[in-house]
Design an enzyme around this catalytic site. Structure first.
Site, PDB file in Angstrom:
ATOM      1  N   VAL A  22       0.831  -1.209   0.000  1.00  0.00           N
ATOM      2  CA  VAL A  22       0.000   0.000   0.000  1.00  0.00           C
ATOM      3  C   VAL A  22       0.862   1.254   0.000  1.00  0.00           C
ATOM      4  CG1 VAL A  22      -1.676   1.345   1.333  1.00  0.00           C
ATOM      5  CG2 VAL A  22      -1.945  -1.138   1.135  1.00  0.00           C
ATOM      6  N   THR A  90      -2.146  -3.790   9.746  1.00  0.00           N
ATOM      7  CA  THR A  90      -2.943  -3.980  10.960  1.00  0.00           C
ATOM      8  C   THR A  90      -3.572  -5.377  10.899  1.00  0.00           C
ATOM      9  OG1 THR A  90      -4.692  -2.731   9.813  1.00  0.00           O
ATOM     10  CG2 THR A  90      -3.483  -1.589  11.553  1.00  0.00           C
ATOM     11  N   THR A 125      -6.045   0.008   8.041  1.00  0.00           N
ATOM     12  CA  THR A 125      -7.401  -0.398   8.385  1.00  0.00           C
ATOM     13  C   THR A 125      -7.528  -0.601   9.889  1.00  0.00           C
ATOM     14  OG1 THR A 125      -7.652  -1.505   6.254  1.00  0.00           O
ATOM     15  CG2 THR A 125      -9.192  -2.119   8.000  1.00  0.00           C
ATOM     16  N   CYS A 265      -7.077  -7.798   4.098  1.00  0.00           N
ATOM     17  CA  CYS A 265      -8.303  -7.002   4.118  1.00  0.00           C
ATOM     18  C   CYS A 265      -9.535  -7.861   4.373  1.00  0.00           C
ATOM     19  CB  CYS A 265      -8.443  -6.252   2.797  1.00  0.00           C
ATOM     20  SG  CYS A 265      -7.164  -5.009   2.545  1.00  0.00           S
ATOM     21  N   ARG A 336       1.500 -13.462   3.101  1.00  0.00           N
ATOM     22  CA  ARG A 336       1.027 -13.260   4.472  1.00  0.00           C
ATOM     23  C   ARG A 336      -0.485 -13.468   4.564  1.00  0.00           C
ATOM     24  NH1 ARG A 336       3.263  -7.426   5.435  1.00  0.00           N
ATOM     25  NH2 ARG A 336       2.480  -7.352   3.283  1.00  0.00           N
TER      26      ARG A 336
END
Length: 439
Positions: A22, A90, A125, A265, A336
Site C-alpha cells: 500500500v 494492521t 485499516t 483485508c 502473508r
C-alpha cells in the site's frame, strides 16, 4: 501560504511511513507531484528500493529506479516532512483480536519527529475510534504537542488492491476525513493531486474508519455465501460454477465465486468490526458466521481431496499432492495470511506429503513466515493428486498435457485433480477419466 501550497511548491515534504503493498505505490504517486520521503523500519526492503528493485511487484523495477522518492530507514528524516501518511499493516492475533502494534509503533515514530503545523493521515485499516482514541494520544505524548492546536490528524482508508493493474490508487475514489474543516480541506486537496478519480469527504474520522471495514466485510459475507452454496451443491452433486453461470444471467445477481479468503483485508477487517461491536455489548451473528465458513474452507478442500483419493484407490497416507499457488491471491507475491497454508496443514494431519509450487510468491517471505520451500513447476512429477489453489497467470496457461506430466504414470481414474478456482475445462478432464473436483 498554506500547507497544501507549500507541498505543491516543494517547500515542504510528504512522508509515507510503511513501504509495503500500500505505502510504496502511494509514495511513488505523490513523488510525481511533490518531494517525498519513503520510510520503513525494514533495512533490507529499503536497500532493495534504493537499488531500484520492487519486491512487491506493484509498480515494477523501472518505476522504482526512476522515482524521486527518498527511501530511508532513518526516522530523523521524517522531521523534514509536514504531511505524514501512515500505511502500516494492521493484522489480527491468533485469537482474531486486532493487532495494533505496528500502527502504535508508527505513531510513536511519527510523534518523536513531529513538527508544529504538520498533518498526520492514517491509511491503515482499523475499527472506528482507533485514530482518535489510540493514535492521537500516542502522537501527543511523543511530541509533547496538542492535536488540533500544534498538529492535525486525519484518516483516509487505503483501497489499493494488490496485484490489480486496473484498480489503482489513481483510479479509485479516495475517501478522506479530518479532525476539523481546515484539516479535511487540506487533506482532500493533497490527495486530489494524485487521485484522478476524485476524493469523497467523509463527515468524520470514525465514518471513514467504519466505511473501510464494512467494504471488506461485505465482500467477506458474499464470498461466504458462495462457499456455503458450494458445500450444499456438492452434497447434491450439482456443479456450483454451472449454477452461478445460470444465476448470473439475471441483471441484479451479484457475481461472487467460492474460494479461499485470506490476505490483509477481506480475511481480517471483519474481525476489527466485530471486536469493537463486542466491546460495546453486541455479538455479531452474520459477520462472524461468514468468517467461520471462510476460515474452514481449507480443511473442507482437504476433506474432499481425501474422499477422492479413496475413490481413486490411492493410499491416503504418504500420498504425494502438488499444490499450485501459495499466495493469498493471484498475480501477487504476498504470502502473508494466505489460506493455502490451511490446506498444507490439513494435508499433514493425514500424513499426506505436500509439494508446493508458486512462481509468483515471495520466496524469502514464505520461508520466514511458514518454513515453506517451493518446487519448480516444471519439476513436479509422480503426484497422486494436484490442487490448483491460486489462479496465477502462469497457471491459466497450463494445458492438459502439462497437468498430465505432474501425475504418476497410472490410469486417469487413479488421478485426483482439485481445481479450487475453476480455471480448467471440467468436461475435458472428466471425459478423460480424471477424478476432477472443484468448489
Amino acid at each position: 501560504m498554506g500547507l497544501y501550497e507549500k507541498i505543491l511548491n516543494h517547500k515542504v515534504k510528504i512522508s509515507v511511513i510503511g513501504l509495503g503493498y500500500v505505502g510504496m505505490p502511494i509514495a511513488v504517486a505523490f513523488a510525481k507531484k511533490a518531494n517525498v520521503i519513503g520510510y520503513d523500519v525494514n533495512n533490507e526492503k529499503i536497500a532493495l528500493y534504493q537499488k531500484g528493485i520492487d519486491p512487491t511487484k506493484e509498480v515494477g523495477d523501472e518505476i522504482i529506479k526512476n522515482t524521486t522518492v527518498e527511501f530511508t530507514s532513518d526516522e530523523l528524516k521524517l522531521r523534514e516532512a509536514k504531511f505524514h501518511i501512515v500505511a502500516v499493516p494492521t493484522p489480527v492475533n491468533t485469537d482474531h483480536t486486532p493487532d495494533l502494534r505496528c500502527v502504535e509503533a508508527a505513531s510513536r515514530t511519527v510523534g518523536r519527529n513531529l513538527t508544529k503545523g504538520s498533518i498526520v493521515v492514517y491509511e491503515s485499516t482499523v475499527y472506528p475510534g482507533v485514530t482518535e482514541e489510540i493514535c492521537i494520544p500516542i502522537l501527543e505524548k511523543e511530541s509533547a504537542m496538542k492535536s488540533g492546536v500544534d498538529f492535525k490528524v486525519g484518516y483516509s482508508p487505503e483501497r489499493i488492491n494488490p496485484g490489480d493493474k486496473e484498480h489503482r490508487l489513481e483510479t479509485i475514489i479516495k475517501v478522506v476525513s479530518g479532525m476539523d474543516e481546515e484539516s479535511l480541506d487540506t487533506i482532500a486537496k493533497v490527495y486530489a493531486l494524485v487521485v484522478s478519480a476524485g476524493v469523497y469527504k467523509a463527515e468524520s474520522i470514525k465514518v471513514a474508519e467504519a466505511a473501510k471495514v464494512i467494504e471488506n466485510s461485505q465482500r467477506d459475507i458474499n464470498i461466504a455465501f458462495m462457499n456455503e452454496l458450494s458445500i450444499i451443491f456438492n452434497k447434491m452433486n450439482i456443479d456450483t460454477n454451472a449454477v452461478l453461470k445460470a444465476a448470473g444471467t439475471k441483471w441484479n445477481f451479484l457475481k461472487f465465486s467460492p474460494g479461499l479468503v485470506g490476505g490483509h483485508c477481506i480475511g481480517v477487517d471483519p474481525y476489527y468490526l466485530t471486536y469493537k461491536a463486542e466491546k460495546l455489548g453486541y455479538h455479531s451473528q452474520i459477520i462472524l458466521a461468514g468468517r467461520r465458513i471462510n476460515d474452514d474452507m481449507g480443511k473442507y478442500v482437504v476433506d474432499n481431496l481425501v474422499k477422492e483419493l479413496i475413490k481413486a484407490d490411492v493410499s491416503v497416507k504418504a500420498a504425494r499432492v502438488a499444490i499450485l499457488g501459495f499466495t493469498f491471491k493471484e498475480n501477487c507475491p504476498d504470502t502473508r495470511n494466505t489460506k493455502v497454508i490451511d490446506i498444507v496443514n490439513a494435508l499433514k494431519e493425514y500424513s499426506i506429503i505436500p509439494v508446493i509450487a508458486d512462481p509468483t510468491a515471495d520466496i524469502a517471505e514464505a520461508k520466514h513466515e511458514y518454513g515453506i520451500e517451493f518446487e519448480n513447476v516444471d519439476n513436479i512429477r509422480n503426484m497422486d493428486a494436484v490442487i490448483i489453489a491460486v489462479s496465477h497467470n502462469e497457471f491459466l496457461q497450463l494445458k492438459k498435457e502439462d497437468i498430465e506430466k505432474m501425475f504418476k504414470q497410472v490410469s486417469n481414474q487413479n488421478k485426483v485433480l482439485i481445481d479450487i478456482k475453476a480455471i480448467l475445462n471440467k468436461d475435458e478432464f472428466q471425459q478423460a477419466g480424471y477424478r476432477y473436483w472443484r468448489l
